[in-house]
Design a protein around this motif. Structure first.
Motif, PDB file in Angstrom:
ATOM      1  N   LYS A 423       0.864  -1.181   0.000  1.00  0.00           N
ATOM      2  CA  LYS A 423       0.000   0.000   0.000  1.00  0.00           C
ATOM      3  C   LYS A 423       0.904   1.236   0.000  1.00  0.00           C
ATOM      4  O   LYS A 423       1.324   1.714   1.054  1.00  0.00           O
ATOM      5  CB  LYS A 423      -0.918  -0.006   1.208  1.00  0.00           C
ATOM      6  N   SER A 429      -4.293   5.936   1.799  1.00  0.00           N
ATOM      7  CA  SER A 429      -5.008   5.144   0.808  1.00  0.00           C
ATOM      8  C   SER A 429      -4.673   3.683   1.015  1.00  0.00           C
ATOM      9  O   SER A 429      -3.523   3.329   1.301  1.00  0.00           O
ATOM     10  CB  SER A 429      -4.618   5.583  -0.609  1.00  0.00           C
ATOM     11  N   SER A 431      -5.173   1.541  -1.406  1.00  0.00           N
ATOM     12  CA  SER A 431      -4.973   0.992  -2.755  1.00  0.00           C
ATOM     13  C   SER A 431      -3.593   0.384  -2.876  1.00  0.00           C
ATOM     14  O   SER A 431      -2.613   0.911  -2.342  1.00  0.00           O
ATOM     15  CB  SER A 431      -5.164   2.093  -3.800  1.00  0.00           C
ATOM     16  N   SER A 432      -3.511  -0.728  -3.585  1.00  0.00           N
ATOM     17  CA  SER A 432      -2.246  -1.437  -3.737  1.00  0.00           C
ATOM     18  C   SER A 432      -1.416  -0.828  -4.857  1.00  0.00           C
ATOM     19  O   SER A 432      -1.854   0.060  -5.593  1.00  0.00           O
ATOM     20  CB  SER A 432      -2.506  -2.914  -4.033  1.00  0.00           C
ATOM     21  N   SER A 434      -0.536  -2.208  -7.662  1.00  0.00           N
ATOM     22  CA  SER A 434      -1.078  -2.480  -8.996  1.00  0.00           C
ATOM     23  C   SER A 434      -2.196  -1.503  -9.351  1.00  0.00           C
ATOM     24  O   SER A 434      -2.335  -1.087 -10.511  1.00  0.00           O
ATOM     25  CB  SER A 434      -1.575  -3.926  -9.077  1.00  0.00           C
ATOM     26  N   MET A 435      -2.984  -1.101  -8.359  1.00  0.00           N
ATOM     27  CA  MET A 435      -4.064  -0.151  -8.623  1.00  0.00           C
ATOM     28  C   MET A 435      -3.515   1.234  -8.956  1.00  0.00           C
ATOM     29  O   MET A 435      -3.991   1.900  -9.877  1.00  0.00           O
ATOM     30  CB  MET A 435      -5.011  -0.082  -7.419  1.00  0.00           C
ATOM     31  N   TRP A 436      -2.496   1.657  -8.226  1.00  0.00           N
ATOM     32  CA  TRP A 436      -1.888   2.959  -8.535  1.00  0.00           C
ATOM     33  C   TRP A 436      -1.140   2.920  -9.861  1.00  0.00           C
ATOM     34  O   TRP A 436      -1.016   3.932 -10.556  1.00  0.00           O
ATOM     35  CB  TRP A 436      -0.936   3.376  -7.418  1.00  0.00           C
ATOM     36  N   GLN A 438      -2.125   1.541 -12.507  1.00  0.00           N
ATOM     37  CA  GLN A 438      -3.085   1.716 -13.600  1.00  0.00           C
ATOM     38  C   GLN A 438      -3.541   3.170 -13.750  1.00  0.00           C
ATOM     39  O   GLN A 438      -4.174   3.516 -14.742  1.00  0.00           O
ATOM     40  CB  GLN A 438      -4.303   0.815 -13.360  1.00  0.00           C
ATOM     41  N   ARG A 439      -3.243   4.011 -12.778  1.00  0.00           N
ATOM     42  CA  ARG A 439      -3.655   5.406 -12.848  1.00  0.00           C
ATOM     43  C   ARG A 439      -2.573   6.250 -13.495  1.00  0.00           C
ATOM     44  O   ARG A 439      -1.399   5.906 -13.476  1.00  0.00           O
ATOM     45  CB  ARG A 439      -3.965   5.921 -11.439  1.00  0.00           C
TER      46      ARG A 439
END
Length: 470
Positions: A423, A429, A431-432, A434-436, A438-439
């Motif tokens: 994280k 946040s 969010s992991s 991998s999620m960041w 993608q942004r």
């Protein structure tokens, strides 16, 4: 290091060379199967020691001897109030001195009270005059002794710090060559064992134990050529003190104490300097790493050589602390002044206290001699007294540090950065990574820009809430 330190099960390095996979926690059944799998490989027999770990005393029970010899096991906890604790107190070594003082006070009081025409009591004005001198001497003695104690602790802290740095340099920075990976791996473990051997040999050197037949050092240096190893072959019988001598030493009787350098004086061949010889082997190992290109970055070589120099610095400075006690003239003068004051106490208390002089003299002597004996005990912080530094515990910590460093391969950044549990903006946040990932980059930077404002607003909200509660 323990014999199991360098062995890793098949699951330890699984998927290390592949792409990133999900984080996996082995079950109890898998752990058990891994252990069984490791036992297939032949292991050398363990030395028959009293405890599984020769560096640790935690598996031993507290017996009478622990009240007199040490160092004290700081891992043990006592629920007794501090003023009622005996273990770690100077009281056990004051049994004989206080008994002598009690007999002396009883003699003076009995003669004065029972023999007609004899009055040994004198004015107590001498208490005021000599008390200041005695207090000054004891203060000087205690301050110099504690300064040596703190210096010894500082250098052993530096030793632990340096061993950790050198262990990381050997395990993480040294590259395992292609085709020689197994040999280089075992060479790393051997060098890290020598780091432990340096600490253990330094402990024995500071305690005037020059040979290598001790359980915690013999297997660590048996494979290298040293003067101490050769001398041990000629002097392989470890001396054991007799019962009366042991009791006398435990009670702090000076006439029963042996010369700590006795073993060194009786040596029939050169004893050398075992920590320094081990340091030479470590230096030669680092030299080969540098020449073979296994330390490709210049700063890695510098870090390794600086650690070796720091170990040498610890060796020299701990020997300086050991071999520079309080000048003998001061020690003799303070001892004489203290004992004269104690033996004069009954004469000065007799006129006012009568028979109460006996317990009053013992109580006052406990206070005065207690400070005196504490300064004497901690003056050499490397010995085996109860309040000396726990060098065995420090060596055990270095063993555990080396085993911790060598427990895993050098981690790759992709293994812990690109991880679903990473994280990256926690606690703002959940969010992991991998999620960041993608942004867009601008969204990440905007979040970073707004993060201080979120902290500020949260702090203000908590402050207003606190004011309302008041």
């Amino acid at each position: 290091m323990s014999e199991d330190a360098g062995i890793a099960g098949p699951a330890a390095h699984a998927q290390h060379d592949g792409e990133h996979t999900a984080y996996h926690v082995p079950s109890d059944q898998q752990k058990s199967s891994t252990t069984i799998q490791e036992e297939i490989y032949p292991m050398s027999p363990r030395r028959n020691t009293a405890t599984p770990n020769p560096f640790s005393r935690k598996n031993t029970s507290l017996d009478l001897d622990d009240y007199f010899t040490g160092p004290r096991d700081i891992a043990k906890h006592s629920k007794w109030p501090l003023f009622m604790q005996i273990h770690g107190s100077i009281l056990p070594k004051m049994i004989v001195p206080l008994f002598v003082v009690a007999c002396w006070a009883s003699l003076i009081t009995a003669v004065s009270k029972t023999v007609p025409g004899v009055q040994l009591g004198i004015s107590s004005i001498l208490l005021t005059i000599t008390g200041f001198v005695v207090g000054l001497g004891l203060s000087f003695r205690s301050s110099t002794a504690y300064e040596r104690y703190t210096e010894g602790r500082k250098y052993w802290s530096q030793l632990i710090f340096t061993c950790q740095g050198l262990g990381r340099a050997i395990w993480l920075h040294a590259v395992e060559r292609e085709g020689y990976a197994k040999q280089d791996l075992l060479a790393k473990l051997t060098a890290m064992n020598l780091v432990v051997a340096f600490a253990v040999s330094l402990k024995h050197k500071l305690r005037f134990e020059p040979y290598t037949y001790y359980d915690d050092i013999t297997d660590l240096v048996d494979h290298i050529d040293t003067f101490a190893k050769d001398a041990t072959k000629e002097h392989d019988v470890r001396p054991k003190p007799g019962i009366f001598k042991a009791v006398g030493e435990n009670l702090g009787l000076s006439f029963a104490a042996s010369n700590p350098r006795k073993l060194m004086k009786k040596a029939q061949s050169p004893l050398g300097n075992l920590p320094l010889e081990i340091l030479c082997y470590l230096t030669a190992y680092v030299d080969e790493l540098a020449l073979n290109g296994q330390l490709p970055v210049g700063m890695q070589q510098t870090a390794a050589y600086n650690s070796l120099q720091a170990l040498n610095d610890v060796l020299v400075n701990t020997e300086r602390v050991l071999n520079t006690p309080l000048p003998i003239a001061y020690a003799i003068a303070i001892s004489q002044i203290t004992w004269i004051y104690v033996f004069l106490l009954p004469f000065q208390l007799l006129l006012d206290l009568g028979w109460i002089t006996i317990p009053a003299t013992v109580a006052a002597s406990y206070i005065i001699l207690g400070l005196f004996f504490i300064g004497h005990e901690i003056e050499n912080p490397f010995g085996n007294d109860v309040n000396d530094l726990p060098l065995d515990l420090f060596c055990q910590q270095i063993v555990q540090d080396m085993e911790t460093i060598a427990a895993r391969r050098k981690p790759r950044m992709s293994e812990w950065v690109d991880n679903p549990r990473n994280k990256v903006l926690y606690p703002h946040s959940d969010s992991s990574y991998s999620m960041w990932l993608q942004r867009p980059e601008e969204a990440i930077r905007n979040t970073l820009r707004n993060r201080p404002h979120a902290d500020f607003e949260k702090m203000n909200a908590n402050g207003e809430k606190g004011e309302r509660n008041v």
